[in-house]
Design an enzyme around this catalytic site. Structure first.
Site, PDB file in Angstrom:
ATOM      1  N   CYS A  35       2.778  -3.583  -8.149  1.00  0.00           N
ATOM      2  CA  CYS A  35       2.515  -4.781  -8.646  1.00  0.00           C
ATOM      3  C   CYS A  35       2.216  -5.765  -7.213  1.00  0.00           C
ATOM      4  CB  CYS A  35       3.782  -5.449  -9.309  1.00  0.00           C
ATOM      5  SG  CYS A  35       4.156  -4.812 -10.901  1.00  0.00           S
ATOM      6  N   THR A  36       1.516  -6.800  -7.617  1.00  0.00           N
ATOM      7  CA  THR A  36       1.035  -7.864  -6.404  1.00  0.00           C
ATOM      8  C   THR A  36       1.390  -9.227  -7.125  1.00  0.00           C
ATOM      9  OG1 THR A  36      -0.131  -6.208  -5.198  1.00  0.00           O
ATOM     10  CG2 THR A  36      -0.484  -8.619  -4.903  1.00  0.00           C
TER      11      THR A  36
ATOM     12  N   THR B 243       4.408  -7.749  -2.971  1.00  0.00           N
ATOM     13  CA  THR B 243       4.169  -6.375  -3.685  1.00  0.00           C
ATOM     14  C   THR B 243       5.550  -6.005  -4.264  1.00  0.00           C
ATOM     15  OG1 THR B 243       4.158  -5.369  -1.595  1.00  0.00           O
ATOM     16  CG2 THR B 243       2.233  -6.061  -2.563  1.00  0.00           C
ATOM     17  N   ASN B 244       5.938  -4.874  -3.682  1.00  0.00           N
ATOM     18  CA  ASN B 244       7.198  -4.382  -4.104  1.00  0.00           C
ATOM     19  C   ASN B 244       8.109  -4.012  -2.882  1.00  0.00           C
ATOM     20  OD1 ASN B 244       4.766  -2.799  -5.914  1.00  0.00           O
ATOM     21  ND2 ASN B 244       6.683  -3.716  -7.040  1.00  0.00           N
TER      22      ASN B 244
ATOM     23  N   ARG C  23      -0.048  -2.621   0.225  1.00  0.00           N
ATOM     24  CA  ARG C  23      -0.968  -3.458  -0.109  1.00  0.00           C
ATOM     25  C   ARG C  23      -0.709  -4.976   0.280  1.00  0.00           C
ATOM     26  NH1 ARG C  23       1.682  -3.259  -5.009  1.00  0.00           N
ATOM     27  NH2 ARG C  23       3.017  -1.745  -3.984  1.00  0.00           N
TER      28      ARG C  23
END
Lengths: 101, 243
Positions: B1-2, B162-163, B176
């Site tokens: 995810c972002t 992001t994560n 990312r």
């Protein structure tokens, strides 16, 4: 192919079991149900460890005790209108929390 | 995810997110937006999936926007144990939906998301409707470890997640964060709007015409992009992505 998604109203003044009826009864969604049932099963068998499944049965048997409203009633409503097994609806809703690690 | 929250040059807050998950083809077909209404008025809106009653992306009009990114920590059985032993712990998606339904200010939303016990560690990314209202909340199961806020006056006009914990370097094979920051800085604060936020969310590495399959803002796992601005609730829209 990056298309905007369809949009539905959830009437919070109705009973929780009826919240998602407008979406469930949309012909576009009805068309998807058979595929959904299969994909949901695939997702569950590959995502949720087998050891957890008995836990889900316990949860599903007494949903209102374990899950707050309106969520328990809404899951029941979705299971009724899609014909997807309530236990599978519960797992799909828990999947994110179970895999968020 | 972002997830990204940014303030443009006029002080408007924008919130963009890519939801990346497995089972992409399944999820893309059942992604919907839901306007939760009472007495005919929209109380809050979410991006969700058919059959899913919680929320991982949502907006309370003229108040705040919330997205959830997974936090790479622990194991599934830790989450299951937490669910069984800690009756006070909430499902992540339920807390988001309850916050959208019951919190009527940005600050109340931040407090609820930061300090309600959870089943799983996550990041909550929150945007407001007023200048400088933007934060990334790093959560463990009990409470917030960190609340990283926007500070446009000091040059931090966007925050993104992001994560991985923002104070750590992300893994080299899943960075990312860097391309997202590069895209935001290339766009610049003056260039930020709904369309440019969507463009940033659509960034992917290319070598000429060849799209490289390295982790990027838009990647194979991206199922949808949502763009929101609490101060302009009508902006909120979601697009299924087929990277």
């Amino acid at each position: 192919r990056d298309v905007p998604v369809k949009r539905y109203v959830v009437n919070l003044d109705a009973a929780p079991e009826e919240h998602f009826l407008p979406m469930c009864q949309d012909p576009d969604i009805l068309e998807l149900i058979p595929m959904l049932k299969k994909d949901a099963k695939d997702m569950i068998t590959s995502l949720v460890p087998e050891e957890v499944l008995p836990l889900v049965d316990i949860l599903t048997a007494d949903l209102d005790q374990y899950l707050p409203q309106p969520f328990a009633g809404e899951m029941r409503g979705i299971a009724n209108c899609t014909g997807i097994d309530l236990g599978e609806i519960v797992i799909l809703n828990l999947a994110y929390d179970l895999t968020a690690f | 995810c972002t997830s990204i929250v940014a303030q443009d040059a006029k002080g408007t807050i924008w919130h963009g997110r890519n939801l990346d998950y497995g089972f992409g083809d399944f999820l893309r077909n059942i992604t919907v937006m839901l306007d939760f209404q009472t007495k005919g008025q929209t109380l809050y809106t979410s991006t969700s999936y058919l059959g899913y009653v919680g929320a991982l992306t949502g907006q309370r009009p003229n108040k705040f926007t919330i997205t959830v990114d997974e936090r790479d920590q622990g194991a599934w059985w830790m989450n299951a144990l937490e669910a069984l032993l800690n009756k006070k712990a909430s499902l992540v998606s339920f807390l988001v939906r309850e916050t959208l339904a019951e919190a009527d200010t940005y600050d109340v939303a931040i407090q609820r998301l930061a300090y309600t016990p959870l089943i799983a560690p996550v990041y909550f990314i929150v945007g407001g409707a007023n200048v400088a209202e933007g934060a990334v909340i790093t959560r463990d199961r009990e409470s917030a470890l960190d609340i990283w806020t926007m500070n446009p006056a000091q040059g931090r006009w966007f925050v993104l997640e992001t994560n991985y914990d923002h104070w750590e370097e992300p893994p080299a094979d899943d960075n990312r964060r860097m391309p997202t920051m590069k895209a935001m800085n290339t766009t610049g604060q003056a260039g930020i709007n709904a369309s440019s936020m969507f463009q940033v969310s659509s960034t992917r590495p290319q070598f000429g015409h060849v799209v490289l399959s390295v982790p990027h803002v838009l990647n194979k796992g991206t199922t949808y992009t949502a763009i929101m601005s609490a101060a302009q609730p009508q902006v909120y829209n979601t697009w299924v992505r087929w990277p």
